[in-house]
Design an enzyme around this catalytic site. Structure first.
Site, PDB file in Angstrom:
ATOM      1  N   GLU A 154       0.824  -1.212   0.000  1.00 18.16           N
ATOM      2  CA  GLU A 154       0.000   0.000   0.000  1.00 18.16           C
ATOM      3  C   GLU A 154       0.861   1.267   0.000  1.00 18.16           C
ATOM      4  O   GLU A 154       0.816   2.074   0.944  1.00 18.16           O
ATOM      5  CB  GLU A 154      -0.948   0.008   1.191  1.00 18.16           C
ATOM      6  CG  GLU A 154      -2.025  -1.047   1.096  1.00 18.16           C
ATOM      7  CD  GLU A 154      -3.143  -0.869   2.116  1.00 18.16           C
ATOM      8  OE1 GLU A 154      -2.939  -0.185   3.134  1.00 18.16           O
ATOM      9  OE2 GLU A 154      -4.228  -1.426   1.896  1.00 18.16           O
ATOM     10  N   GLU A 310      -6.629  -7.704  -0.645  1.00 20.98           N
ATOM     11  CA  GLU A 310      -6.979  -7.668   0.779  1.00 20.98           C
ATOM     12  C   GLU A 310      -8.436  -7.283   0.944  1.00 20.98           C
ATOM     13  O   GLU A 310      -8.940  -6.398   0.249  1.00 20.98           O
ATOM     14  CB  GLU A 310      -6.171  -6.583   1.508  1.00 20.98           C
ATOM     15  CG  GLU A 310      -4.738  -6.881   1.792  1.00 20.98           C
ATOM     16  CD  GLU A 310      -4.111  -5.746   2.613  1.00 20.98           C
ATOM     17  OE1 GLU A 310      -4.838  -5.040   3.336  1.00 20.98           O
ATOM     18  OE2 GLU A 310      -2.895  -5.565   2.495  1.00 20.98           O
TER      19      GLU A 310
HETATM   20  C1  GAL Z   1      -4.253  -2.504   4.902  1.00 22.14           C
HETATM   21  C2  GAL Z   1      -2.835  -3.025   5.076  1.00 22.14           C
HETATM   22  C3  GAL Z   1      -2.790  -4.281   5.907  1.00 22.14           C
HETATM   23  C4  GAL Z   1      -3.645  -4.139   7.116  1.00 22.14           C
HETATM   24  C5  GAL Z   1      -5.050  -3.821   6.688  1.00 22.14           C
HETATM   25  C6  GAL Z   1      -6.015  -3.681   7.814  1.00 22.14           C
HETATM   26  O1  GAL Z   1      -4.239  -1.125   4.745  1.00 22.14           O
HETATM   27  O2  GAL Z   1      -2.247  -3.260   3.834  1.00 22.14           O
HETATM   28  O3  GAL Z   1      -1.452  -4.526   6.265  1.00 22.14           O
HETATM   29  O4  GAL Z   1      -3.132  -3.120   7.923  1.00 22.14           O
HETATM   30  O5  GAL Z   1      -5.056  -2.603   5.999  1.00 22.14           O
HETATM   31  O6  GAL Z   1      -7.302  -3.336   7.348  1.00 22.14           O
END
Ligand code: GAL
Ligand code: ZN
Length: 660
Positions: A154, A310
């Site tokens: 990110e 994710e």
């Molecule tokens: C994203 C990040 C992850 C985790 C996740 C939690 O922004 O890439 O590592 O922190 O959010 O929602």
């Protein structure tokens, strides 16, 4: 980028999550692999935050544990999206090089203790990242578990820009490349305004906190520079990986409509576009926003399948109140991503952390008893669904409508000291997208300079900044038969944020057959427009005094200073037509107008389905997703099969029969 495709390296659509086994004792690892198999997982993103484990001291690497994991995963049939681990520098690095810590516009240095505490322009950070990535690439390039590289994490999420002295130096170098001479920079930045003329490059700084509005052209260039500075960090890692492991695809995870990074530019440097999606279950429009982000990802990859990298299995931990997903909602939103072109569904994260800032963030494997947990059961169910969806794998989604989005214009639009601070890019996009979504008209995103000839309809919710070339491109699109709809405050400035003179919007006057005499932004939203058939509707945010020359008036403002003056126009231009909206119409008015326009342009919905059902066609599959609270009856396109679709359930139709 054609380094390689993930599809050639996996058995089915990708399924799995971020895997942080370094947070757990080694005897948990075999249990993880067993559970992964039970869930139908086939891919993990490994070691995203493992730098301090991989390189505990500047002069020593420790790969033993990662070797054992790579082997264990491979034996278990789980492939690895191996992270470069550079998103959270280890304590020894910032301790030795405090100058690599980022600084805010107010001059505040951000300390270690969280993550992403690095200045993108820092030579010490870049050099350390290069060393780590080279060591990883050399060691694992030919490991059989490796199927993809996950660069950083990110980019820009917490630190999208840095205002330190190192960044100032880098900004000046970037500006020299862009402008060559100081004279040209002075011209572009309009430095005769407020006595800002530079006589030496060394005088130039990033736009640090100033007594009042910093020079907007300088701010715009700083946006460009900051996106590029992070892209250089990504690029330096990508180059090392591509050299060491030709054919292994490379990605970095995006964050939807993330303003700081020009994802058009970034996506060109990726083999697989991937996205992190955290729609808020408390938001009734969450699924609309998630669909819009999915469509953006597909478009960024120019139609190639992308990856949902994710999402959360249920709750996040970073909202004031972290509402859980309703039963079935995780599966529904996952299949939505597949419908909109994702070749896989991944989570943050595999096993819920025991320690640290994210221990209350849900994961595929929860803290408590695993098998009896509803979250786990939904994870297993989805794994089964995805294994049966090979027909979707690699296939494409076709759109006849494009919404234009340009990052530079977005940055410039939202700089301060405009006629109205209420005008924002995302709200403008959504005011169009939502209506298309609700009608199940599939939409791509495109850049103003793209070849648009494949689209029957091009929508321009706002294009405040436009280059001469892009403006010509849009005119040529309409001239050769396209239909274009443009909203207010477009075509106002050039790439340096200087007004296009000659009557607003000068680059589009001929195309639209009008000019705008002046802007009359709306304070309170009481304004109205009247259509030719007499219907009167609300309009919000903005109004303009429009002088048609050639354009036909379809609706006028009703009441106020602009009473009776044009609010919506249409202009025949070459073989096509260009509509102009001098205000933001309330959905009740915008919806029938847009519908008329897409029908005229021979664009239709994917399927006629009950309200609240999303219909998307991907390759030979038709996805029907029930986002409503009610069970509804849906049918196959020929009507031969009917099925009751409960809330948050999905049916998938292939060749007119239900396959799921
Ligand atoms: C994203 C990040 C992850 C985790 C996740 C939690 O922004 O890439 O590592 O922190 O959010 O929602
Ligand atoms: Zn810096």
């Amino acid at each position: 980028m054609t380094n390689g495709r993930l599809r050639d390296r996996l058995p089915h659509l990708a399924y799995g999550g971020d895997y942080n086994p370094d947070q757990w004792p080694e005897d948990v690892w075999p249990q993880d692999v067993r559970l992964m198999r039970e869930a139908g997982a086939n891919l993990v993103s490994l070691g995203i935050f493992s730098w301090s484990r991989l390189q505990p001291r500047e002069d020593s690497f420790e790969f033993g544990w990662l070797d054992r994991l790579m082997d264990l995963l491979h034996e278990g049939g789980i492939a690895v999206d191996l992270a470069t681990a550079t998103a959270s520098p280890p304590p020894w690095l910032s301790h030795r090089h405090p100058e690599m810590l980022p600084v805010t516009a107010d001059g505040v240095r951000l300390w270690p203790g969280g993550r992403q505490h690095y200045c993108p322009s820092s030579p010490a950070y870049r050099e350390a990242a290069r060393r780590l990535v080279s060591a990883l690439a050399e060691r694992y390039a030919s490991h059989p578990a490796l199927v993809m590289w996950h660069v950083g994490n990110e980019y820009g999420c917490h630190v999208p820009a840095c205002w330190c002295d190192e960044s100032a130096r880098d900004f000046r170098a970037w500006l020299r490349r862009r402008y060559q001479t100081l004279e040209e920079l002075n011209r572009a930045w309009g430095t005769d305004f407020w006595s800002q003329r530079y006589s030496d490059w060394e005088e130039i700084l990033p736009p640090r906190r100033a007594p009042t509005w910093a020079n907007p052209s300088q701010q715009l260039d700083f946006h460009r520079f900051s996106s590029d500075a992070l892209l250089e960090c990504y690029e330096l890692e990508r180059a090392v990986l591509a050299e060491n492991s030709p054919g292994i695809p490379i990605t970095t995870n995006f964050m939807g409509f993330f303003k700081p990074l020009d994802y058009w530019k970034w996506a060109e440097r990726e083999d697989v576009v991937s996205n992190d999606s955290y729609p808020d279950p408390a938001d009734p429009d969450a699924h609309v926003r998630a669909a819009m982000a999915g469509d953006l990802m597909r478009s960024l990859g120019r139609g190639r399948p992308w990856l949902l990298m994710e999402q959360t299995a249920s709750r996040v931990n970073w909202r004031p109140v972290n509402v859980a997903k309703a039963p079935g909602q995780m599966r529904l939103w996952s299949l939505q991503a597949v419908a909109r072109g994702a070749d896989g569904v991944m989570f943050f994260q595999w096993r819920q952390s025991r320690a640290g800032a994210e221990k209350f963030h849900s994961a595929m494997v929860p803290h408590g008893p695993v098998e009896s947990s509803p979250t786990w059961q939904e994870v297993v169910r989805l794994g089964g669904d995805l294994r049966r969806l090979d027909a979707a794998w690699g296939s494409r989604v076709h759109a006849e409508v494009a919404i234009l989005l340009d990052w530079e214009s977005w940055w410039a639009l939202e700089l301060p000291s405009k006629p109205s601070a209420r005008l924002g890019m995302i709200e403008q996009l959504e005011s169009y997208y939502r209506l298309l979504f609700e009608a199940n008209v599939t939409t791509d995103f495109a850049r103003p300079s793209d070849d648009l000839s494949a689209f029957r309809l091009v929508l321009v919710p706002n294009l405040y900044l436009v280059s001469d070339d892009a403006a010509r491109n849009l005119a040529a699109y309409v001239a050769s038969g396209g239909t274009l709809v443009m909203s207010f405050f477009s075509g106002i400035v050039d790439e340096a944020d200087q007004i296009w003179l000659g009557g607003y919007p000068a680059p589009f006057r001929e195309l639209l057959g009008l000019h705008v005499e002046d802007f009359l932004p709306l304070g309170v939203d009481g304004a109205e427009v009247r259509f030719a058939d007499g219907t009167v509707d609300r309009c919000v945010i903005w109004s303009e005094m429009v002088r048609p020359h050639g354009a036909e008036v379809l609706a006028t403002f009703a009441g106020g200073t602009l009473d009776g003056q044009p609010a919506v126009t249409r202009h025949a231009f070459g073989e096509g037509r260009a509509y102009y909206l001098a205000t933001r119409l309330a959905p009740a008015a915008m919806s029938p107008l847009l519908r008329r326009i897409w029908q005229e342009a021979s664009v239709g919905p994917v399927a006629e389905v009950p309200e609240g059902v999303e219909a998307v066609r991907r390759g030979s599959l038709l996805f029907l997703l029930n986002h409503s609270q009610q069970a509804v009856e849906v049918q196959t396109p020929s009507g031969s099969d009917r099925v009751l679709l409960p809330p948050r359930e999905v049916v998938i139709v292939q060749d007119d029969s239900l396959i799921s």
